[in-house]
Design an enzyme around this catalytic site. Sequence first.
Site, PDB file in Angstrom:
ATOM      1  N   TYR A 143     -13.356  -2.066  10.686  1.00 14.22           N
ATOM      2  CA  TYR A 143     -11.586  -1.625  10.731  1.00 14.22           C
ATOM      3  C   TYR A 143     -11.330  -2.331  11.867  1.00 14.22           C
ATOM      4  O   TYR A 143     -10.652  -3.085  12.435  1.00 14.22           O
ATOM      5  CB  TYR A 143     -11.685  -0.097  10.257  1.00 14.22           C
ATOM      6  CG  TYR A 143     -10.764  -0.213   9.846  1.00 14.22           C
ATOM      7  CD1 TYR A 143      -9.907   0.243   9.122  1.00 14.22           C
ATOM      8  CD2 TYR A 143     -10.614   1.189  10.856  1.00 14.22           C
ATOM      9  CE1 TYR A 143      -8.588   0.533   8.958  1.00 14.22           C
ATOM     10  CE2 TYR A 143      -8.805   1.691  11.015  1.00 14.22           C
ATOM     11  CZ  TYR A 143      -8.404   1.461  10.140  1.00 14.22           C
ATOM     12  OH  TYR A 143      -6.933   2.585   9.253  1.00 14.22           O
ATOM     13  N   LYS A 176      -8.494  -4.200  12.802  1.00 21.76           N
ATOM     14  CA  LYS A 176      -7.157  -3.877  13.608  1.00 21.76           C
ATOM     15  C   LYS A 176      -6.548  -4.275  14.206  1.00 21.76           C
ATOM     16  O   LYS A 176      -5.444  -4.282  15.784  1.00 21.76           O
ATOM     17  CB  LYS A 176      -7.674  -2.290  13.385  1.00 21.76           C
ATOM     18  CG  LYS A 176      -7.318  -1.492  12.053  1.00 21.76           C
ATOM     19  CD  LYS A 176      -6.063  -2.343  11.228  1.00 21.76           C
ATOM     20  CE  LYS A 176      -5.776  -0.814  10.354  1.00 21.76           C
ATOM     21  NZ  LYS A 176      -4.692  -1.077   9.837  1.00 21.76           N
ATOM     22  N   SER A 212      -4.250   0.367  14.396  1.00 27.18           N
ATOM     23  CA  SER A 212      -4.406   1.741  14.775  1.00 27.18           C
ATOM     24  C   SER A 212      -5.516   1.653  15.701  1.00 27.18           C
ATOM     25  O   SER A 212      -5.358   0.527  16.412  1.00 27.18           O
ATOM     26  CB  SER A 212      -6.231   1.682  12.881  1.00 27.18           C
ATOM     27  OG  SER A 212      -7.065   2.204  13.406  1.00 27.18           O
ATOM     28  N   ARG A 269       0.733   5.555  -1.853  1.00 33.15           N
ATOM     29  CA  ARG A 269       0.416   6.949  -1.500  1.00 33.15           C
ATOM     30  C   ARG A 269       0.573   6.994   0.457  1.00 33.15           C
ATOM     31  O   ARG A 269       0.831   6.060   0.592  1.00 33.15           O
ATOM     32  CB  ARG A 269      -1.294   7.694  -1.704  1.00 33.15           C
ATOM     33  CG  ARG A 269      -1.738   6.872  -1.706  1.00 33.15           C
ATOM     34  CD  ARG A 269      -3.018   7.261  -1.771  1.00 33.15           C
ATOM     35  NE  ARG A 269      -4.051   6.535  -1.222  1.00 33.15           N
ATOM     36  CZ  ARG A 269      -5.556   6.217  -1.901  1.00 33.15           C
ATOM     37  NH1 ARG A 269      -5.227   5.916  -3.026  1.00 33.15           N
ATOM     38  NH2 ARG A 269      -6.373   5.550  -1.085  1.00 33.15           N
ATOM     39  N   GLY A 314       1.169  -1.456   0.264  1.00 36.22           N
ATOM     40  CA  GLY A 314      -0.105   0.060  -0.322  1.00 36.22           C
ATOM     41  C   GLY A 314       0.841   1.032   0.324  1.00 36.22           C
ATOM     42  O   GLY A 314       0.327   2.659   0.413  1.00 36.22           O
TER      43      GLY A 314
HETATM   44  P1  NAP Z   1      -4.281   5.860   2.431  1.00 39.18           P
HETATM   45  O1  NAP Z   1      -3.583   6.484   1.759  1.00 39.18           O
HETATM   46  O2  NAP Z   1      -5.353   5.166   1.479  1.00 39.18           O
HETATM   47  O3  NAP Z   1      -3.619   4.424   1.248  1.00 39.18           O
HETATM   48  C1  NAP Z   1      -3.581   2.704   0.921  1.00 39.18           C
HETATM   49  C2  NAP Z   1      -3.076   2.113   0.328  1.00 39.18           C
HETATM   50  O4  NAP Z   1      -3.183   1.324   0.414  1.00 39.18           O
HETATM   51  C3  NAP Z   1      -3.187   3.557  -1.047  1.00 39.18           C
HETATM   52  O5  NAP Z   1      -2.058   2.980  -1.991  1.00 39.18           O
HETATM   53  C4  NAP Z   1      -4.428   1.801  -1.754  1.00 39.18           C
HETATM   54  O6  NAP Z   1      -4.200   1.818  -2.991  1.00 39.18           O
HETATM   55  C5  NAP Z   1      -3.540   0.677  -1.099  1.00 39.18           C
HETATM   56  N1  NAP Z   1      -4.002  -0.777  -1.414  1.00 39.18           N
HETATM   57  C6  NAP Z   1      -6.088  -0.254  -1.174  1.00 39.18           C
HETATM   58  N2  NAP Z   1      -6.188  -1.810  -0.784  1.00 39.18           N
HETATM   59  C7  NAP Z   1      -4.722  -2.744  -1.427  1.00 39.18           C
HETATM   60  C8  NAP Z   1      -4.853  -3.734  -1.484  1.00 39.18           C
HETATM   61  N3  NAP Z   1      -5.774  -5.200  -1.785  1.00 39.18           N
HETATM   62  N4  NAP Z   1      -3.439  -4.843  -1.916  1.00 39.18           N
HETATM   63  C9  NAP Z   1      -2.594  -3.798  -1.930  1.00 39.18           C
HETATM   64  N5  NAP Z   1      -2.590  -2.518  -2.038  1.00 39.18           N
HETATM   65  C10 NAP Z   1      -4.023  -1.882  -1.646  1.00 39.18           C
HETATM   66  O7  NAP Z   1      -4.619   5.118   3.554  1.00 39.18           O
HETATM   67  P2  NAP Z   1      -3.351   5.574   4.205  1.00 39.18           P
HETATM   68  O8  NAP Z   1      -3.990   6.639   5.369  1.00 39.18           O
HETATM   69  O9  NAP Z   1      -2.126   5.717   4.206  1.00 39.18           O
HETATM   70  O10 NAP Z   1      -3.940   4.063   5.487  1.00 39.18           O
HETATM   71  C11 NAP Z   1      -2.341   3.349   5.500  1.00 39.18           C
HETATM   72  C12 NAP Z   1      -2.396   2.358   6.612  1.00 39.18           C
HETATM   73  O11 NAP Z   1      -2.584   3.160   8.064  1.00 39.18           O
HETATM   74  C13 NAP Z   1      -3.608   1.562   6.626  1.00 39.18           C
HETATM   75  O12 NAP Z   1      -3.210   0.233   7.083  1.00 39.18           O
HETATM   76  C14 NAP Z   1      -4.806   2.032   7.744  1.00 39.18           C
HETATM   77  O13 NAP Z   1      -5.746   0.982   7.621  1.00 39.18           O
HETATM   78  C15 NAP Z   1      -3.685   2.860   8.587  1.00 39.18           C
HETATM   79  N6  NAP Z   1      -4.576   3.555   9.339  1.00 39.18           N
HETATM   80  C16 NAP Z   1      -4.565   4.940   8.716  1.00 39.18           C
HETATM   81  C17 NAP Z   1      -4.823   5.831   9.509  1.00 39.18           C
HETATM   82  C18 NAP Z   1      -4.983   7.516  10.049  1.00 39.18           C
HETATM   83  O14 NAP Z   1      -5.533   7.842   9.970  1.00 39.18           O
HETATM   84  N7  NAP Z   1      -4.526   8.084   8.224  1.00 39.18           N
HETATM   85  C19 NAP Z   1      -5.016   5.433  11.008  1.00 39.18           C
HETATM   86  C20 NAP Z   1      -4.894   4.279  11.690  1.00 39.18           C
HETATM   87  C21 NAP Z   1      -4.549   3.081  10.805  1.00 39.18           C
HETATM   88  P3  NAP Z   1      -5.467   1.834  -4.016  1.00 39.18           P
HETATM   89  O15 NAP Z   1      -5.196   4.204  -3.828  1.00 39.18           O
HETATM   90  O16 NAP Z   1      -5.021   1.838  -5.535  1.00 39.18           O
HETATM   91  O17 NAP Z   1      -6.813   1.843  -3.273  1.00 39.18           O
END
Ligand code: NAP
Length: 247
Positions: A148, A152, A136, A12, A9
């Site tokens: 979710y 998590k 998370s 971005r 992932g």
């Molecule tokens: P994000 O910006 O939405 O990035 C997630 C990335 O994962 C995207 O590039 C997406 O690709 C990719 N992805 C989704 N499904 C996939 C799959 N089946 N196989 C391969 N890649 C896949 O999210 P983020 O905020 O950076 O989050 C990253 C991680 O941190 C996640 O696990 C999220 O649950 C966790 N997290 C985030 C937060 C927060 O506040 N942001 C808080 C707690 C935990 P596409 O663009 O092609 O969909």
Amino acid sequence: MSRVAIVTGAARGIGAATARQFASEGAAVAVLDLGDTSEVVEQIRSSGGTAVSFSCDVSDEAQVDSVIDKIAAELGSVDVLVNNAGVLRDNLLHKMSASDWDIVMNVHLRGAFLCSRAAQRHMVPQRSGKIVNTSSVSALGNRGQANYAAAKAGIQGLTRTLAMELGPFGINVNAVAPGFIVTEMTDATAARVGVAAADMQAKAAEITPLRRVGQPSDIASVVAFLASDAASFITGQTIYVDGGRRL
Ligand code: NAP
């Protein structure tokens, strides 16, 4: 650090920041994503780092097995795996479809399982490796996120169990549990509930002891620490990186 680090992932958000962090420390980074990874790969290469892009759906067993073997063959080893790929399908329980449940479980939990299983095939024979999973603060429960939160929380159980099983082979398995981090994921949540992203960030900062929201680099630096030799006696842990929000 002349290691090979896989970040899922990583097109971005937190994954991209983590890939950049590993590259800045000298690792060759395998950037895995469903989508277009060209921006982060280009950023890493233009800063003198090594990054190779791999298209992969982490919930697809055949794709994961083949891509991780390909990374080992092309880059020489698999030293670090960061299970970061994620999606949201938020809804209150009575409105949540079974498909929204399955998608979230499959990407977060099945994805972390499949990637970890494939990576350990390379880590065990070399008697070393680092796996960092992404939990998370929602693991503690969050309205509208039954799928979710369960995934998590599951990541934390997976982390502890893999630490027990893989520790004897010199493999550390830990997790980070981010709080509110500014990414497209949190922007999309704001859009879904009809709130401006900046307003949602300001509200989150207000209830955070450190009085700010997080940036992807706040998570990347902790992931890099957990994957470093400095953390070689830490395993099975989930580190909350949330500005104190769950206090
Ligand atoms: P994000 O910006 O939405 O990035 C997630 C990335 O994962 C995207 O590039 C997406 O690709 C990719 N992805 C989704 N499904 C996939 C799959 N089946 N196989 C391969 N890649 C896949 O999210 P983020 O905020 O950076 O989050 C990253 C991680 O941190 C996640 O696990 C999220 O649950 C966790 N997290 C985030 C937060 C927060 O506040 N942001 C808080 C707690 C935990 P596409 O663009 O092609 O969909």
